[in-house]
Design an enzyme around this catalytic site. Structure first.
Site, PDB file in Angstrom:
ATOM      1  CD  GLU A  27      55.218  34.243  63.512  1.00  0.00           C
ATOM      2  OE1 GLU A  27      54.381  34.652  64.333  1.00  0.00           O
ATOM      3  OE2 GLU A  27      56.450  34.462  63.624  1.00  0.00           O
ATOM      4  NE  ARG A  64      48.545  35.581  18.108  1.00  0.00           N
ATOM      5  CZ  ARG A  64      48.334  34.657  17.190  1.00  0.00           C
ATOM      6  NH1 ARG A  64      49.319  34.280  16.385  1.00  0.00           N
ATOM      7  NH2 ARG A  64      47.149  34.094  17.086  1.00  0.00           N
ATOM      8  CD  GLN A 101      40.591  50.806  25.061  1.00  0.00           C
ATOM      9  OE1 GLN A 101      39.534  50.485  25.595  1.00  0.00           O
ATOM     10  NE2 GLN A 101      40.734  51.973  24.439  1.00  0.00           N
TER      11      GLN A 101
END
Length: 381
Positions: free
Chosen positions: A237, A265, A276
């Protein structure tokens, strides 16, 4: 349920982040990717222990800070961002110390916990074997009782901290369907260690460990005889939440590198951050990193509360490590041809991230654990 950092956590994280950036990272970069000798790794672990790594969630009587596991997870993420080679020994020492603190007899606690808390000692955990990975119950390493001693024979593999280890907690078969943890002191009882070369993370130690007629006092048994499987699942865990941080910590570093590169860049007359498709990759990275961190913090908050959380830890480990693979890969793509050169660290981050979905239960195993929690039907047998 809020996972905003407390003021105490923020101060701890900020102080560690400054130290890592100003001291540890320059030293690590100067060292390169070759194997880090024990004395150098020990010095780094001792320095990190002063910031709460290893010892944050443990009791003060052993040198712990009595903080929570969520705080340790926050600190661990910062080390991952700097160096996975340094982070791995930190993780193994923290969860190994936790097993000793929760299940070992008093004489083993007194002898080993203080050194583990300060980073002076290294512990290794021996679960995996050449033919045993996710099926812990199939362990073949055998411990046979001979009077007041266990006689141990077997081979363990993929053992983090193996070459550094002072003590080795071995998961042994002690009877039919019965697993038990036994502590082996390297100097007193001895075991053979061989390093395993890998595609990445060769600065730290991953090893095979061979035990041949190793005699260990029965008083070195950790927990009850036959309680090894149960104690291993508890250890998983904590480890799986940290493995999630392995993934999203590397993803965070890759995102930071990609943001910086995309701002500098230029292509087609403007920084590539303004294109985009690059913007899309960065936005997805940021969102998935936050989601992975929240899954891990939720699971660790349940650990802190003493709640059963095997499914939640499995979700965190699966998602966090897979986010690491995806984000580092996208960061490399943003870097283009430069991304595959040694001049930029994203190529190293990709190699380190791709390992993450394998240890402490593969992504596929984590999905089976989650599905079992939903249906109540065991997929393994």
């Amino acid at each position: 349920m809020s996972f905003e950092m407390t003021e105490q956590q923020r101060m701890a994280v900020d102080g560690l982040r400054r130290f890592l950036g100003e001291v540890i990272e320059p030293q690590f970069r100067a060292h390169g990717e070759g194997f880090i000798p024990r004395d150098k790794m020990q010095a780094w672990q001792q320095q990190l222990a002063e910031f709460g790594l290893i010892n944050a969630p443990h009791e003060s009587c052993w040198g712990g800070l009595e903080l929570d596991w969520q705080t340790h997870l926050r600190l661990f993420e910062e080390v991952v961002v700097t160096s996975m080679d340094i982070a791995v020994p930190t993780l193994i020492n923290a969860v190994g110390a936790d097993l000793l603190a929760s299940a070992a007899p008093e004489h083993l606690k007194q002898r080993y916990l203080p050194g583990l808390m300060t980073g002076e000692l290294f512990i290794a955990m021996g679960i995996s074997e050449p033919d045993v990975g996710s099926d812990v119950a199939a362990v073949k390493t055998r411990a046979v009782r001979d009077g007041d001693e266990w006689v141990i024979n077997g081979e363990k593999t993929w053992i983090s901290n193996g070459e550094y280890s002072d003590v080795f907690v071995v998961t042994c078969k002690t009877g039919e369907g019965e697993l038990t943890h036994i502590l082996v002191d390297r100097e007193e009882h001895g075991y053979e260690v061989r390093g395993i070369p890998k595609m990445a993370l060769n600065g730290q130690s991953t090893a095979q460990v061979f035990l041949t007629d190793v005699r260990v006092p029965v008083r070195n048994t950790i927990g009850e005889v036959g309680a090894g499987l149960r104690n291993t699942l508890v250890t998983f865990e904590r480890a799986r939440c940290h493995m999630a941080a392995w993934g999203y910590g590397l993803a965070r570093r890759a995102m930071e590198e990609a943001i910086r590169y995309s701002q500098d860049r230029t292509q087609h007359g403007k920084p590539i951050a303004g294109h985009q498709l690059i913007a899309d990759k960065l936005a997805v990275m940021a969102t998935e990193i936050d989601a992975a961190r929240l899954l891990a913090l939720r699971a660790m908050s349940m650990v802190d509360a003493g709640m059963r959380c095997d499914a939640e830890c499995a979700m965190a480990k699966w998602y966090g490590t897979e986010v690491g693979v995806k984000a580092t890969r996208d960061a490399l793509q943003i870097h283009g041809g430069n991304g595959v050169t040694k001049e930029f660290i994203v190529e190293r981050l990709v190699r380190e991230a791709i390992i993450g979905p394998i240890p402490d239960g593969t992504t596929e195993i984590q999905k089976l654990i989650v599905a079992r929690s939903l249906t109540g039907i065991q997929a393994f047998r």
